[in-house]
Design a protein around this motif. Structure first.
Motif, short mmCIF file in Angstrom:
data_model
loop_
_atom_site.label_atom_id
_atom_site.label_comp_id
_atom_site.label_asym_id
_atom_site.label_seq_id
_atom_site.Cartn_x
_atom_site.Cartn_y
_atom_site.Cartn_z
N THR A 1 -46.20 -20.87 49.37
CA THR A 1 -46.40 -22.31 49.15
C THR A 1 -47.04 -23.01 50.34
N ALA A 2 -47.08 -22.34 51.50
CA ALA A 2 -47.59 -22.93 52.75
C ALA A 2 -46.72 -24.10 53.22
N LEU A 3 -45.47 -24.12 52.76
CA LEU A 3 -44.51 -25.11 53.24
C LEU A 3 -43.75 -24.53 54.43
N THR A 4 -43.28 -25.39 55.32
CA THR A 4 -42.56 -24.91 56.50
C THR A 4 -41.22 -24.31 56.09
N LYS A 5 -40.68 -23.45 56.95
CA LYS A 5 -39.38 -22.84 56.69
C LYS A 5 -38.29 -23.90 56.61
N ALA A 6 -38.43 -24.96 57.42
CA ALA A 6 -37.44 -26.04 57.39
C ALA A 6 -37.45 -26.75 56.04
N THR A 7 -38.65 -26.98 55.50
CA THR A 7 -38.76 -27.62 54.17
C THR A 7 -38.17 -26.74 53.09
N ILE A 8 -38.48 -25.45 53.14
CA ILE A 8 -37.94 -24.51 52.16
C ILE A 8 -36.42 -24.50 52.23
N SER A 9 -35.86 -24.43 53.43
CA SER A 9 -34.40 -24.39 53.60
C SER A 9 -33.73 -25.65 53.07
N ALA A 10 -34.33 -26.80 53.37
CA ALA A 10 -33.74 -28.06 52.91
C ALA A 10 -33.79 -28.17 51.39
N GLN A 11 -34.92 -27.80 50.79
CA GLN A 11 -35.05 -27.85 49.33
C GLN A 11 -34.11 -26.84 48.67
N ALA A 12 -34.02 -25.65 49.24
CA ALA A 12 -33.13 -24.62 48.68
C ALA A 12 -31.68 -25.08 48.72
N ALA A 13 -31.31 -25.75 49.80
CA ALA A 13 -29.93 -26.25 49.92
C ALA A 13 -29.63 -27.26 48.81
N ASP A 14 -30.60 -28.15 48.55
CA ASP A 14 -30.40 -29.13 47.46
C ASP A 14 -30.28 -28.44 46.11
N LEU A 15 -31.14 -27.48 45.85
CA LEU A 15 -31.15 -26.78 44.55
C LEU A 15 -29.88 -25.95 44.37
N LEU A 16 -29.36 -25.39 45.47
CA LEU A 16 -28.10 -24.63 45.39
C LEU A 16 -26.94 -25.58 45.09
N GLU A 17 -26.95 -26.74 45.72
CA GLU A 17 -25.88 -27.71 45.48
C GLU A 17 -25.90 -28.20 44.04
N GLU A 18 -27.12 -28.31 43.49
CA GLU A 18 -27.26 -28.75 42.09
C GLU A 18 -27.03 -27.62 41.10
N GLU A 19 -26.80 -26.42 41.61
CA GLU A 19 -26.56 -25.21 40.81
C GLU A 19 -27.75 -24.84 39.93
N LEU A 20 -28.96 -25.21 40.38
CA LEU A 20 -30.17 -24.83 39.65
C LEU A 20 -30.69 -23.47 40.10
N ILE A 21 -30.33 -23.05 41.30
CA ILE A 21 -30.68 -21.71 41.77
C ILE A 21 -29.43 -21.03 42.29
N VAL A 22 -29.52 -19.71 42.42
CA VAL A 22 -28.42 -18.91 42.97
C VAL A 22 -28.98 -17.97 44.03
N GLU A 23 -28.12 -17.53 44.93
CA GLU A 23 -28.49 -16.58 45.97
C GLU A 23 -27.98 -15.19 45.62
N THR A 24 -28.80 -14.20 45.91
CA THR A 24 -28.42 -12.80 45.70
C THR A 24 -28.84 -12.01 46.93
N GLN A 25 -27.93 -11.17 47.45
CA GLN A 25 -28.29 -10.32 48.58
C GLN A 25 -28.87 -9.02 48.08
N LEU A 26 -30.10 -8.73 48.48
CA LEU A 26 -30.76 -7.52 48.02
C LEU A 26 -30.14 -6.30 48.67
N GLU A 27 -29.85 -5.30 47.88
CA GLU A 27 -29.35 -4.03 48.40
C GLU A 27 -30.52 -3.07 48.58
N HIS A 28 -30.75 -2.64 49.81
CA HIS A 28 -31.78 -1.63 50.05
C HIS A 28 -31.42 -0.85 51.30
N SER A 29 -32.12 0.26 51.50
CA SER A 29 -31.76 1.20 52.57
C SER A 29 -32.56 0.99 53.84
N ALA A 30 -33.52 0.08 53.82
CA ALA A 30 -34.36 -0.13 55.00
C ALA A 30 -33.54 -0.70 56.15
#
Length: 389
Positions: free
Chosen positions: A36-65
């Motif tokens: 999106t070419a948006l700053t990491k701070a903007t992404i974090s702030a927007q993600a926090a709002d969307l998580l609070e609104e329960e429109l998105i969810v977080e998932t921890q990826l399982e991988h061996s790297a």
């Protein structure tokens, strides 16, 4: 660079982020920032709002790297549900989808009445039942969109529905009063075009969708927006005259395109030639398999007149993609190359002409997609296709 007040910029950024999450299915904050070419701070702030609104969810990826396991963001598809309704002559189809556009259930109910009051009560009962059933989800029913096979004004009043003989009825207001939530009405061909853009043709800005069933309708997406015309009546292309002084049409003209190139016109011709009433898709399939001459001649004429109208349409609108919705053309071998063979004008320009794979469901799927678009405030959606809940 987008400029404007802070709230407007935040709204634009939010839509951009949700669109990319929908497109990718699952994506990290870092990748969102890159895309999106948006700053990491903007992404974090927007993600926090969307998580609070329960429109998105977080998932921890399982991988061996080696290294830290990335936290992925995805849409909370079950946070709410869209209800799409296709109000057609003889039947009404309902589809409920989650926020990813994946159908949760579909149902088609026969309609043996054209009476406005009776149909209104049927819609009220069904909508009320859906509201009650899904009230416990975070947002419940997030939007209701109804496809109308007729003229719908820009303020969503029904001007005229030929098959029901409805004129100047305010279905939107009557339903909203009864069910207590916003209802949106849209022409059926426009919703089919929206479905093709949202679920299939993600790289298309200008798309035309021609529906050939009872008549001929045209849904137009120009610069990813509906093209409705002054009053909302654009797209009545079935009444373009292709044969001067031709077959009389109920609209008052003679030689309208839909009298020669709609599926109804094919069924009527075959009914007369074969003395079968009514002709069905199964009849046509069987006759084609037996290489019946009457059926082949009728289909060839159908394609010939279809190409005349398509040529006119392409020259008028210069689309990226033209999608044709027709079950009959799906039955006829090499129908698409035959159509192409008639489109030989050197000034006709388009990128792709294709048959829809969505069939009759495109209209109600487009209704669900439009409800999701309005709820998430994301004008251009890229939704997955081919999944079921």
């Amino acid at each position: 660079m987008i400029t404007g007040d802070a709230s407007y910029i935040k709204k634009i950024n939010r839509a951009l982020i949700i669109r990319e999450i929908l497109k990718e299915g699952m994506i990290s904050r870092a990748d969102l920032s890159k895309i999106t070419a948006l700053t990491k701070a903007t992404i974090s702030a927007q993600a926090a709002d969307l998580l609070e609104e329960e429109l998105i969810v977080e998932t921890q990826l399982e991988h061996s790297a080696v290294g830290r396991k990335p936290i992925m963001l995805s849409l909370n598809a079950e946070a709410g549900y869209a209800l799409g309704i296709d109000l057609d002559f003889g039947q009404v189809s309902f589809m409920l989808s989650n926020l990813s556009g994946v159908p949760v259930f579909t149902e088609t109910i026969p309609l043996d009445t054209e009476d406005y009051t009776e149909i209104l009560q049927l819609l009220i009962q069904y909508i009320t039942a859906c509201q009650a059933k899904y009230s416990e989800s975070r947002y419940g029913i997030i939007g209701i969109v109804i496809a109308i096979h007729g003229l719908v004004t820009t303020d969503e009043t029904i001007q005229y529905v030929p098959r029901f003989q409805w004129a100047s009825v305010d279905l939107k207001a009557d339903l909203e009063k009864a069910v207590g939530t916003s209802i949106h009405l849209e022409n059926n061909a426009n919703l089919s075009a929206f479905a093709e853009r949202a679920f299939i043709h993600h790289q298309t800005d200008n798309l035309l969708c021609v529906t050939l069933y009872s008549g001929i309708g045209l849904g137009m997406m120009m610069d990813n927006k509906f093209f409705r015309g002054h009053d909302g009546f654009a797209g009545e292309i079935g009444h373009m005259i292709v044969v001067p002084s031709g077959i009389p049409c109920a609209c008052g003209n003679q030689g309208c395109w839909e009298k020669y190139a709609s599926e109804t016109s094919v069924f009527e011709q075959l009914s007369e030639r074969k003395q079968v009433e009514p002709v069905t898709y199964e009849h046509v399939r069987n006759w084609l398999e037996k290489q019946d001459v009457d059926t082949q001649e009728t289909m060839e004429q159908f394609i010939y007149y279809l190409a005349i109208g398509l040529n006119n349409m392409i020259n008028m609108y210069n689309p990226d993609v033209v999608v044709i919705e027709s079950e009959l053309l799906q039955l006829y071998p090499a129908s698409l190359p035959k159509i192409h063979s008639h489109l030989h004008s050197k000034i006709s320009h388009y990128r792709e002409l294709t048959l829809s794979g969505m069939g009759h469901s495109s209209c109600v799927m487009g209704a669900c997609a439009l409800a999701i678009s309005r709820f998430l405030d994301v004008p251009v959606l890229n939704l997955p296709y081919g999944n079921e809940a």
